[in-house]
Design an enzyme around this catalytic site. Structure first.
Site, PDB file in Angstrom:
ATOM      1  N   MET A  17       0.854  -1.200   0.000  1.00 41.59           N
ATOM      2  CA  MET A  17       0.000   0.000   0.000  1.00 41.59           C
ATOM      3  C   MET A  17       0.891   1.252   0.000  1.00 41.59           C
ATOM      4  O   MET A  17       2.016   1.234   0.486  1.00 41.59           O
ATOM      5  CB  MET A  17      -0.933   0.004   1.216  1.00 41.59           C
ATOM      6  CG  MET A  17      -2.097  -0.978   1.092  1.00 41.59           C
ATOM      7  SD  MET A  17      -3.252  -0.918   2.499  1.00 41.59           S
ATOM      8  CE  MET A  17      -4.087   0.666   2.223  1.00 41.59           C
ATOM      9  N   GLY A  20       1.990   3.666  -4.864  1.00 44.37           N
ATOM     10  CA  GLY A  20       1.659   4.377  -6.106  1.00 44.37           C
ATOM     11  C   GLY A  20       1.102   3.496  -7.212  1.00 44.37           C
ATOM     12  O   GLY A  20       1.162   3.867  -8.394  1.00 44.37           O
ATOM     13  N   GLU A  88      -7.208  -3.051  -7.767  1.00 41.69           N
ATOM     14  CA  GLU A  88      -7.490  -3.863  -6.558  1.00 41.69           C
ATOM     15  C   GLU A  88      -7.805  -5.309  -6.932  1.00 41.69           C
ATOM     16  O   GLU A  88      -8.732  -5.927  -6.371  1.00 41.69           O
ATOM     17  CB  GLU A  88      -8.683  -3.270  -5.785  1.00 41.69           C
ATOM     18  CG  GLU A  88      -8.525  -1.827  -5.403  1.00 41.69           C
ATOM     19  CD  GLU A  88      -7.538  -1.606  -4.251  1.00 41.69           C
ATOM     20  OE1 GLU A  88      -7.013  -2.595  -3.702  1.00 41.69           O
ATOM     21  OE2 GLU A  88      -7.289  -0.445  -3.936  1.00 41.69           O
ATOM     22  N   CYS A 182       9.275  -1.345   5.994  1.00 40.59           N
ATOM     23  CA  CYS A 182      10.364  -2.153   5.423  1.00 40.59           C
ATOM     24  C   CYS A 182      10.332  -3.537   6.083  1.00 40.59           C
ATOM     25  O   CYS A 182       9.576  -3.771   7.026  1.00 40.59           O
ATOM     26  CB  CYS A 182      11.708  -1.472   5.666  1.00 40.59           C
ATOM     27  SG  CYS A 182      12.158  -1.455   7.405  1.00 40.59           S
TER      28      CYS A 182
HETATM   29  P1  TMP Z   1      -4.265   0.115  -2.102  1.00 43.25           P
HETATM   30  O1  TMP Z   1      -3.322  -0.985  -2.495  1.00 43.25           O
HETATM   31  O2  TMP Z   1      -4.894   0.802  -3.247  1.00 43.25           O
HETATM   32  O3  TMP Z   1      -3.652   1.036  -1.126  1.00 43.25           O
HETATM   33  O4  TMP Z   1      -5.533  -0.553  -1.389  1.00 43.25           O
HETATM   34  C1  TMP Z   1      -5.472  -1.761  -0.732  1.00 43.25           C
HETATM   35  C2  TMP Z   1      -6.821  -2.119  -0.133  1.00 43.25           C
HETATM   36  O5  TMP Z   1      -6.735  -3.445   0.414  1.00 43.25           O
HETATM   37  C3  TMP Z   1      -7.273  -1.234   1.023  1.00 43.25           C
HETATM   38  O6  TMP Z   1      -8.684  -1.039   0.975  1.00 43.25           O
HETATM   39  C4  TMP Z   1      -6.950  -2.044   2.254  1.00 43.25           C
HETATM   40  C5  TMP Z   1      -7.129  -3.456   1.763  1.00 43.25           C
HETATM   41  N1  TMP Z   1      -6.309  -4.466   2.444  1.00 43.25           N
HETATM   42  C6  TMP Z   1      -6.938  -5.602   2.955  1.00 43.25           C
HETATM   43  O7  TMP Z   1      -8.152  -5.766   2.854  1.00 43.25           O
HETATM   44  N2  TMP Z   1      -6.164  -6.542   3.573  1.00 43.25           N
HETATM   45  C7  TMP Z   1      -4.798  -6.419   3.701  1.00 43.25           C
HETATM   46  O8  TMP Z   1      -4.167  -7.317   4.257  1.00 43.25           O
HETATM   47  C8  TMP Z   1      -4.165  -5.230   3.152  1.00 43.25           C
HETATM   48  C9  TMP Z   1      -2.687  -5.060   3.254  1.00 43.25           C
HETATM   49  C10 TMP Z   1      -4.971  -4.293   2.538  1.00 43.25           C
HETATM   50 MG    MG Z   2      -4.736   1.784  -4.923  1.00 44.51          MG
END
Ligand code: TMP
Ligand code: MG
Length: 198
Positions: A17, A20, A88, A182
């Site tokens: 997360m 980018g 996603e 990290c």
């Molecule tokens: P992002 O990659 O666009 O930042 O969004 C990741 C999405 O996935 C966010 O809604 C949080 C979710 N997520 C989970 O449901 N479980 C996880 O273990 C992690 C790391 C993220």
């Molecule tokens: Mg995203």
């Protein structure tokens, strides 16, 4: 220089997360629009952060997106699109793999973005398979919120404390629940490796 693909082509944008991923997906989709390619984007209905009808990065980059729950529904919605973006992807059911294969078979450029690992540091949903099938992979990094070094993991925090290994995998959220970390500062209480269990 970006390679020019012939026929179907699968690109995967992955990483933790705040690395980018969505920003990079939106950048590529906007360039496809500039190149006058019929372009469409999808995201799972579960992800309503920021906007129900767009993919939106944490930094505010956005592109209109159709929310879908069942990946097979995506095939009915693509119409004449030449470029198909999927954000996603870790949240979609395993049918996403065959749907992506079918899109590339039909000659589409498919750009998939998603988390490689969940908060436990375990491979997430169908992302490992999509990464193996990809013609091109971009693995992005973030910055560790503890030490400022390169981050490749996502830390889940519940009331400021690291979430335990047996917590549910899915928890939609952003900065209130997650941080980039990290390898040294990524903490998962209760995580053990089966091979080395007593
Ligand atoms: P992002 O990659 O666009 O930042 O969004 C990741 C999405 O996935 C966010 O809604 C949080 C979710 N997520 C989970 O449901 N479980 C996880 O273990 C992690 C790391 C993220
Ligand atoms: Mg995203």
């Amino acid at each position: 220089m970006e390679a020019v693909a012939q026929g179907g082509w699968l690109e995967v944008i992955t990483g933790c997360m705040f690395s980018g991923k969505t920003e990079e997906l939106v950048r590529r989709l906007r360039r496809a629009v500039i190149a006058k390619k019929a372009t469409i984007a999808f995201k799972p209905g579960i992800d309503t952060r920021y906007d129900a009808m767009a993919v939106v990065s944490h930094s505010g980059f956005s592109f209109n997106a159709v929310p879908i729950d069942n990946p097979v529904a995506l095939l009915r919605r693509i119409e004449d699109a030449e470029v198909v973006g999927i954000d996603e992807a870790q949240f979609f059911s395993p049918e996403i793999v065959d749907v992506v294969k079918e899109l590339t078979r039909r000659g589409k450029r498919v750009i998939v973005a998603g988390l490689d690992l969940d908060f436990r540091g375990e491979p997430f949903g169908s992302m490992p398979v999509l990464m193996a099938l990809a013609d091109e992979i971009t693995k992005l990094h973030a910055i560790c919120t503890v030490c400022g070094n390169i981050a490749t993991k996502t830390q889940r925090l519940i009331d400021g404390r690291p979430a335990r290994y047996d917590d549910p995998v899915i928890l939609v959220g952003g900065l209130e629940s997650y941080e980039a970390r990290c390898n040294i500062h990524h903490e998962v209480p209760g995580k053990t490796l089966k091979l080395f269990k007593e």
